[in-house]
Design a protein around this motif. Structure first.
Motif, short mmCIF file in Angstrom:
data_model
loop_
_atom_site.label_atom_id
_atom_site.label_comp_id
_atom_site.label_asym_id
_atom_site.label_seq_id
_atom_site.Cartn_x
_atom_site.Cartn_y
_atom_site.Cartn_z
N ALA A 178 0.92 -1.15 0.05
CA ALA A 178 0.04 0.13 -0.05
C ALA A 178 0.74 1.25 -0.12
CB ALA A 178 -0.89 0.01 1.20
N PRO A 179 1.29 1.83 -1.22
CA PRO A 179 2.47 2.66 -1.22
C PRO A 179 2.10 3.94 -0.79
CG PRO A 179 1.69 2.01 -3.35
CD PRO A 179 1.24 0.96 -2.69
N THR A 180 0.64 4.55 -0.85
CA THR A 180 0.37 5.63 -0.35
C THR A 180 0.10 5.73 1.08
OG1 THR A 180 -2.25 5.05 -1.05
CG2 THR A 180 -0.85 5.99 -2.67
N VAL A 181 -0.14 4.41 1.84
CA VAL A 181 -0.36 4.19 3.10
C VAL A 181 0.97 3.92 4.08
CG1 VAL A 181 -1.74 3.07 5.23
CG2 VAL A 181 -2.60 3.53 2.76
N SER A 182 1.56 2.99 3.54
CA SER A 182 2.86 2.43 4.21
C SER A 182 3.80 1.95 3.11
CB SER A 182 2.47 1.30 5.30
OG SER A 182 3.74 1.15 6.11
N PRO A 183 4.37 2.98 2.59
CA PRO A 183 5.35 2.58 1.23
C PRO A 183 6.39 1.53 1.71
CG PRO A 183 5.96 4.76 2.21
CD PRO A 183 4.58 4.44 2.77
N LYS A 184 6.79 1.40 2.98
CA LYS A 184 7.85 0.38 3.17
C LYS A 184 7.46 -1.03 3.30
CE LYS A 184 10.63 3.70 5.70
NZ LYS A 184 11.36 4.17 7.04
N LYS A 185 5.98 -1.22 3.37
CA LYS A 185 5.61 -2.66 3.52
C LYS A 185 5.50 -3.14 1.99
CE LYS A 185 3.29 -1.95 7.96
NZ LYS A 185 4.51 -1.30 8.28
N SER A 186 5.73 -4.40 2.06
CA SER A 186 5.93 -5.27 0.70
C SER A 186 5.11 -6.45 0.87
CB SER A 186 7.44 -5.45 0.49
OG SER A 186 7.92 -6.21 1.30
N TRP A 187 4.65 -7.03 -0.29
CA TRP A 187 4.12 -8.28 -0.27
C TRP A 187 5.09 -9.41 -0.01
CZ3 TRP A 187 -0.90 -8.73 -0.04
CH2 TRP A 187 -1.72 -7.58 -0.74
N GLU A 188 6.29 -9.44 -0.07
CA GLU A 188 7.21 -10.30 0.26
C GLU A 188 7.36 -10.16 1.61
OE1 GLU A 188 8.25 -8.85 -4.03
OE2 GLU A 188 7.84 -8.07 -1.95
N GLY A 189 7.32 -9.04 2.25
CA GLY A 189 7.16 -9.00 3.83
C GLY A 189 6.11 -9.58 4.43
N MET A 190 4.93 -9.45 3.65
CA MET A 190 3.81 -9.97 4.14
C MET A 190 3.96 -11.57 4.16
SD MET A 190 0.91 -9.82 5.27
CE MET A 190 -0.46 -10.70 5.85
N ALA A 191 4.55 -12.23 3.11
CA ALA A 191 4.61 -13.33 3.00
C ALA A 191 5.76 -14.16 4.12
CB ALA A 191 5.46 -13.93 1.59
N GLY A 192 6.64 -13.11 4.58
CA GLY A 192 7.46 -13.53 5.60
C GLY A 192 6.83 -13.48 6.80
N SER A 193 5.81 -12.78 7.07
CA SER A 193 4.87 -12.43 8.26
C SER A 193 3.91 -13.71 8.25
CB SER A 193 4.11 -11.33 8.33
OG SER A 193 4.85 -10.12 8.48
N LEU A 194 3.59 -14.14 7.25
CA LEU A 194 2.72 -15.25 7.10
C LEU A 194 3.33 -16.60 7.51
CD1 LEU A 194 0.54 -14.41 4.08
CD2 LEU A 194 -0.27 -14.72 6.37
N ILE A 195 4.57 -16.74 7.19
CA ILE A 195 5.39 -18.07 7.26
C ILE A 195 5.87 -18.01 8.75
CG2 ILE A 195 7.68 -19.18 6.69
CD1 ILE A 195 7.31 -18.03 3.70
N ALA A 196 6.25 -16.88 9.36
CA ALA A 196 7.01 -16.98 10.58
C ALA A 196 5.65 -17.18 11.53
CB ALA A 196 7.34 -15.56 10.94
N CYS A 197 4.51 -16.56 11.30
CA CYS A 197 3.24 -16.86 12.11
C CYS A 197 2.80 -18.14 12.19
CB CYS A 197 2.06 -15.87 11.88
SG CYS A 197 2.55 -14.13 12.25
N ALA A 198 2.79 -18.64 11.08
CA ALA A 198 2.48 -20.21 10.77
C ALA A 198 3.24 -21.08 11.52
CB ALA A 198 2.36 -20.49 9.17
N ILE A 199 4.55 -20.84 11.60
CA ILE A 199 5.46 -21.67 12.40
C ILE A 199 5.25 -21.62 13.73
CG2 ILE A 199 7.94 -22.22 12.97
CD1 ILE A 199 8.42 -21.42 9.92
N GLY A 200 5.29 -19.97 14.33
CA GLY A 200 4.96 -19.90 15.73
C GLY A 200 3.64 -20.36 16.26
N GLY A 201 2.73 -20.11 15.32
CA GLY A 201 1.53 -20.54 15.94
C GLY A 201 1.26 -22.15 15.94
N ALA A 202 1.97 -22.88 15.17
CA ALA A 202 1.91 -24.18 14.97
C ALA A 202 2.50 -24.75 16.34
CB ALA A 202 2.57 -24.77 13.81
N ALA A 203 3.71 -24.02 16.61
CA ALA A 203 4.53 -24.47 17.84
C ALA A 203 3.59 -24.42 19.18
CB ALA A 203 5.88 -23.90 17.92
#
Length: 282
Positions: A178-203
């Motif tokens: 969302a470049p007009t809202v938070s230009p530093k946030k990326s879809w690649e970063g979102m993927a990283g969040s999803l993967i990390a949270c999936a692992i953490g949540g499973a644990a």
């Protein structure tokens, strides 16, 4: 809390932040949370109540320059009272606290006359729903018989979202969300969040709860990642609309307390609902 990583920022992207102060404040806040969490449910609920009061104060102050005038006193008193009511009365008390806060705001505002009444009350309802109501779900997690592990699963999974998003964004961030809202946030970063949270949540669900299963933890983690990201983007949208960089300068190196709570507030009801469904308290 900042989440979902960044589009490959230069080292100077945090210019203007006092890094030693930011680290010190962060460590201090973490210590306060952990000490009170492991001390007693009352102590931890008191920390939440204090955070609600400060967050409400910050948000009302940030809104006022755009000509809305949500009443400060009934919002702070009502927010803190809602936290206390939730601690003693549960979900029904949380809803009642929100209702009573709104009623108090309307009564408080009536003597100031009709000009701007709708604007002021609408802004006040936003504040009441955004800060004390969402924070109330953290209190609901806290008061369960296994409240310590529930709060840890909640906060740690949000941290997984922050860390996973940041690392993935720094290493591979190319496409802004969302470049007009938070230009530093990326879809690649979102993927990283999803993967990390999936692992953490499973644990957490597999190891921390008798009734939890790893696949339920994956669902839980993915939901937390989405909620935390929406919380972060929502606060960024509010700040851009208000024309402010931070909600306040209360925390050196961090901005305001609301700048640390944004992801947690949106994730709290998701954590409460999914943990209740996947790992009911005994």
């Amino acid at each position: 809390m900042e989440s979902t990583a960044t589009v490959t920022p230069p080292a100077s992207s945090r210019a203007g932040r006092n890094l030693p102060a930011a680290i010190g404040v962060g460590v201090g806040l973490a210590a306060l949370v952990l000490v009170t969490l492991f001390t007693s449910t009352v102590a931890f609920a008191a920390v939440i109540a204090a955070a609600v009061g400060v967050g409400t104060w910050e948000l009302v102050r940030a809104i006022r320059p755009v000509e809305a005038r949500p009443p400060m006193i009934p919002l702070i008193v009502g927010g803190v009272a809602t936290t206390a009511m939730t601690y003693t009365g549960g979900t029904e008390a949380l809803l009642l606290g929100l209702l009573l806060t709104v009623v108090a705001v309307v009564i408080w505002r009536i003597p100031d006359g009709p000009i701007g009444f709708q604007r002021d009350v609408t802004a006040a309802v936003l504040v009441a729903a955004y800060v004390p109501f969402l924070a109330g779900f953290a209190v609901l997690l806290d008061v369960e018989s296994d409240g310590v592990i529930r709060i840890l699963a909640f906060i740690a999974t949000v941290v997984c979202s922050d860390v996973g998003g940041y690392v993935a964004g720094v290493l591979a961030g190319r496409h802004p969300m969302a470049p007009t809202v938070s230009p530093k946030k990326s879809w690649e970063g979102m993927a990283g969040s999803l993967i990390a949270c999936a692992i953490g949540g499973a644990a957490f669900l597999e190891l921390g709860f008798d009734d939890g299963a790893w696949w339920e933890g994956v669902i839980y983690g993915l939901a937390i990642a989405v909620a935390a990201t929406l919380g972060d983007l929502t606060e960024s949208m509010i700040k851009r609309d208000l024309g402010v960089k931070d909600m306040s300068s209360l925390l050196p190196g961090h901005g305001g307390l609301m700048d640390r709570l944004d992801s947690l507030l949106f994730a709290a009801p998701v954590a409460y609902l999914l943990l209740t469904a996947f790992a009911p308290a005994g």
